[in-house]
Design an enzyme around this catalytic site. Sequence first.
Site, mmCIF file in Angstrom:
data_model
loop_
_atom_site.group_PDB
_atom_site.id
_atom_site.type_symbol
_atom_site.label_atom_id
_atom_site.label_comp_id
_atom_site.label_asym_id
_atom_site.label_seq_id
_atom_site.Cartn_x
_atom_site.Cartn_y
_atom_site.Cartn_z
ATOM 1 N N PHE A 132 31.246 42.617 50.360
ATOM 2 C CA PHE A 132 32.509 42.486 49.634
ATOM 3 C C PHE A 132 33.008 41.042 49.591
ATOM 4 C CE2 PHE A 132 33.078 46.974 51.390
ATOM 5 C CZ PHE A 132 32.497 47.551 50.267
ATOM 6 N N GLY B 110 45.783 31.041 41.115
ATOM 7 C CA GLY B 110 45.996 29.873 40.267
ATOM 8 C C GLY B 110 46.560 28.711 41.070
ATOM 9 N N SER C 147 45.143 31.523 36.028
ATOM 10 C CA SER C 147 45.582 32.484 37.041
ATOM 11 C C SER C 147 45.330 33.900 36.553
ATOM 12 C CB SER C 147 47.078 32.307 37.328
ATOM 13 O OG SER C 147 47.551 33.352 38.153
ATOM 14 N N HIS D 213 49.888 38.155 34.510
ATOM 15 C CA HIS D 213 49.269 37.321 33.492
ATOM 16 C C HIS D 213 48.392 38.141 32.540
ATOM 17 C CE1 HIS D 213 49.990 33.481 36.099
ATOM 18 N NE2 HIS D 213 51.087 33.974 35.572
ATOM 19 N N HIS E 152 35.002 25.304 52.909
ATOM 20 C CA HIS E 152 35.157 24.497 54.128
ATOM 21 C C HIS E 152 34.531 23.110 54.049
ATOM 22 C CE1 HIS E 152 36.551 28.164 56.099
ATOM 23 N NE2 HIS E 152 35.454 28.779 55.692
#
Length: 386
Positions: free
Chosen positions: A31, A59, A185, A190, A217
Amino acid sequence: MQGYKWPLMKNTLSFMDRAKLAKFVLTSDKFTQGKQVEKFEQKWSEWLGCKHSLFVTSGSTANFLLIASVMEKYGLKPGDKVILPACTWVTNINPIFQLGLQPIFCDVNLKNYSFDINNLKRISEKHSDIKMIFATHLLGIPADVESYQHIFSNAIILDDVCESHGCTDYYGNKVGSKSLGATFSFYFGHHMSTIEGGMISTNDSDLYDLMKMKRSHGLARVSDNFDSYINKNPEIEKTFLFVTDGYNFRNTELAAVLGLSQLKRLNKFIGIRRNNYFKFLSVVYENKNFHPLQPSLGNSCFCFPFICKTKEIKNKLISLLKKYKIEYRPIVGGNLLKQPYLNYQIDSNIGVLNADIIHENGVYIGNNQFVSNSDMKLLARIIEEI
């Protein structure tokens, strides 16, 4: 949404969207970010017409990641100047403060809510060292980015298209398709939704590669240049080799499944929103109580905005919206320089008079694929009452 006959937004997730998500949950063991995210990014790039896209958590994080990556790639430093609109959503301007850049706020115009050209020219006379312009394509109406580039020929221009999916420029190109970096976004309210989520699109392969690493990261192993980084750093374990600072802005396979399903209907959603916008224009365009809107053929209308000529008209409009149970909001953040967290002093020679008008007298109501002809007739009656 409870209690409103005309809410700002209704749920875009259909039964089929949910069925696809349920099937995926029951048949998949992964997932976290994986093949569904990659597929969604590819399909979004094809839809938009750009080289690369990167799916992130919102967004807002799309804006932050794009700005941080552009700073690193193009050598921008804390204190470098960035032009921002005085009226936009807060996550368009927050990364500028958070990353140490210097904001230069520009007034907006009252037709498409983007930068006021005369205001931009005054800024160019006072600030010849502008490094970046972060333009918002507000409320689904495309901004005139080409004219900004004429005034600031050496500035990097980025596009916040977060609430304006599918709006097109003067040449008919989807906004963001030709951009160095554009953000979108997929929040609930939206054009399409992955519940939470956002996308960054770019035509710069090196910038895309840098953003991929920063999204995870700063890990080199997600880079297309992984082998090169390994060769340069043989003393470091390759699986945990970090070549830039970064964050965890990755989204999930679950959100990508929803995005892939909704994307198939996005053009239809945009078409309905655009048609609704022209119906709205026919109701308010020549009404003397409101500042006129731009009849933009390239719009991808997010909402129906009213910029009232007086505070009294605004109050009358709000009372009628309440009477007929129509949900409303101010025009995004209004004049953001009035927000208590900013405490920013605008240059009196530049000014933000139009942003003040929007702040004091602006209201919008929802536009989406669920707005009906009967809704539009009701709106016309409200305008007549005013």
